[in-house]
Scaffold this motif. Structure first.
Motif, PDB file in Angstrom:
ATOM      1  N   HIS A 202     -15.069 -39.245 -31.855  1.00  0.00           N
ATOM      2  CA  HIS A 202     -15.840 -39.734 -30.711  1.00  0.00           C
ATOM      3  C   HIS A 202     -15.004 -39.770 -29.434  1.00  0.00           C
ATOM      4  N   GLU A 203     -13.745 -39.333 -29.541  1.00  0.00           N
ATOM      5  CA  GLU A 203     -12.877 -39.190 -28.376  1.00  0.00           C
ATOM      6  C   GLU A 203     -12.004 -37.979 -28.582  1.00  0.00           C
ATOM      7  N   ASN A 204     -11.533 -37.397 -27.491  1.00  0.00           N
ATOM      8  CA  ASN A 204     -10.673 -36.227 -27.593  1.00  0.00           C
ATOM      9  C   ASN A 204      -9.271 -36.657 -28.006  1.00  0.00           C
ATOM     10  N   LEU A 205      -8.864 -36.258 -29.208  1.00  0.00           N
ATOM     11  CA  LEU A 205      -7.588 -36.699 -29.767  1.00  0.00           C
ATOM     12  C   LEU A 205      -6.440 -35.751 -29.455  1.00  0.00           C
ATOM     13  N   GLY A 206      -6.746 -34.474 -29.276  1.00  0.00           N
ATOM     14  CA  GLY A 206      -5.695 -33.472 -29.215  1.00  0.00           C
ATOM     15  C   GLY A 206      -5.322 -33.037 -30.625  1.00  0.00           C
TER      16      GLY A 206
END
Length: 313
Positions: free
Chosen positions: A73-77
């Motif tokens: 749900h978030e851009n982690l890399g």
């Protein structure tokens, strides 16, 4: 000690992905794993690609055997996503792959498993297909074949410095000891992880079992990516100081010689002409190295010492 042939191996294949169609890779891996008749799973780590890509990836699970999707749900890399996927993995043997690769060999998984040793990392290397090269992608290709792509014999000369996480096999026991550096973000995180493996005395075994790295970036896009990676290198320059990164070592040498102000001027004067050359028909790796050195120097500002005046009483 290599994998016991009398013991049926199990395998978790983990692939971070961000807005990229890697279906051919997933299908190729699933096909070979089924033919090997081993318990396996493929987990695609969707790094917050958005609704449209979420629907595409979810549809694949109905069409490709043993495919699972982990949606962030978030851009982690890529680094944090690799750690997250290891947490999600069912099996203790773990194959980590970038999404923009394809196995060169039909026995890709088999060859990896036959080289596995406990508490080690196995790297198969990568190559480029010259037939995939287009005029607008020459820089990425030239850098790949001249700098990055090496045989197992070449990589084994300096196994930790040669580490690139594009394709690697390991075990959960290794990730119980180390993890991908979550603080790093994108850019030179492989160099950091290779150094972490060295400090932890985790052996790296280099073999010739390459993947083909797809040339998805144009030369202009690759330059933009390079600048973002150098931004990250500069941001983490203290942490990465001992990681044997040639660009950082050269920059630190220039800084000690106090000529980074000259290099900053060089960036202002020459970066546009260098970019035109690097996006042209014969990009020079010497020019590319100079481009990165001038750019990292442009990020550096020498802080003036604060003068504190003593108050008289």
């Amino acid at each position: 000690m290599k994998t016991n042939p009398s013991t049926t191996p199990t395998l978790s294949i983990l692939i971070p992905v961000f807005r990229y169609n890697c279906r051919q890779l997933v299908e190729t891996l699933s096909k070979e794993a089924r033919e090997l008749n081993i318990p396996y799973e493929i987990i695609l780590g969707d790094d917050c690609s958005g609704k449209d890509w979420k629907e595409i990836y979810d549809k694949w699970t109905k069409e490709i055997a043993n495919l699972l999707i982990y949606h962030s749900h978030e851009n982690l890399g890529a680094g944090k996503m690799r750690n997250r996927l290891v947490e999600q993995a069912k099996w203790d043997t773990i194959l980590l792959l970038d999404s923009d690769v394809l196995p060169q060999s039909d026995s890709f998984i088999k060859d990896y498993l036959s080289s596995l040793e406990p508490n080690a990392v196995v790297c198969g290397g990568f190559v480029y297909n010259p037939n995939d090269v287009t005029p607008d992608r020459l820089l990425r290709y030239e850098y790949g074949i001249r700098i990055e792509s090496q045989s197992a014999q070449e990589r084994a000369k300096d196994p930790y410095k040669s580490f690139i996480a594009m394709s690697m096999l390991t075990t959960r026991q290794v990730f119980d000891v180390v993890c991908y550096p979550p603080e790093m973000g994108m850019g030179y995180e492989d160099a950091r992880f290779g150094h972490i493996l060295k400090l932890a005395e985790v052996p790296i075994i280099h073999i010739d079992n390459p993947v083909i790295h797809q040339l998805k970036e144009t030369s202009e896009q690759f330059l933009a990516t390079t600048r973002r990676y150098v931004d990250n290198l500069y941001r983490h320059r203290v942490t990465l100081k001992s990681s044997e990164i040639k660009l950082l070592d050269t920059f630190n040498k220039m800084k000690r010689m106090r000529i980074t102000p000259i290099l900053r001027v060089g960036w202002k004067l020459f970066h546009s002409s260098m970019e035109r050359h690097l996006c042209g028909r014969k990009p020079s790796m010497t020019v590319f190295s100079a481009y990165k050195l001038l750019y990292i120097s442009s990020l550096h500002r020498v802080e003036k010492p604060t003068i504190t005046q003593n108050k008289q009483t």
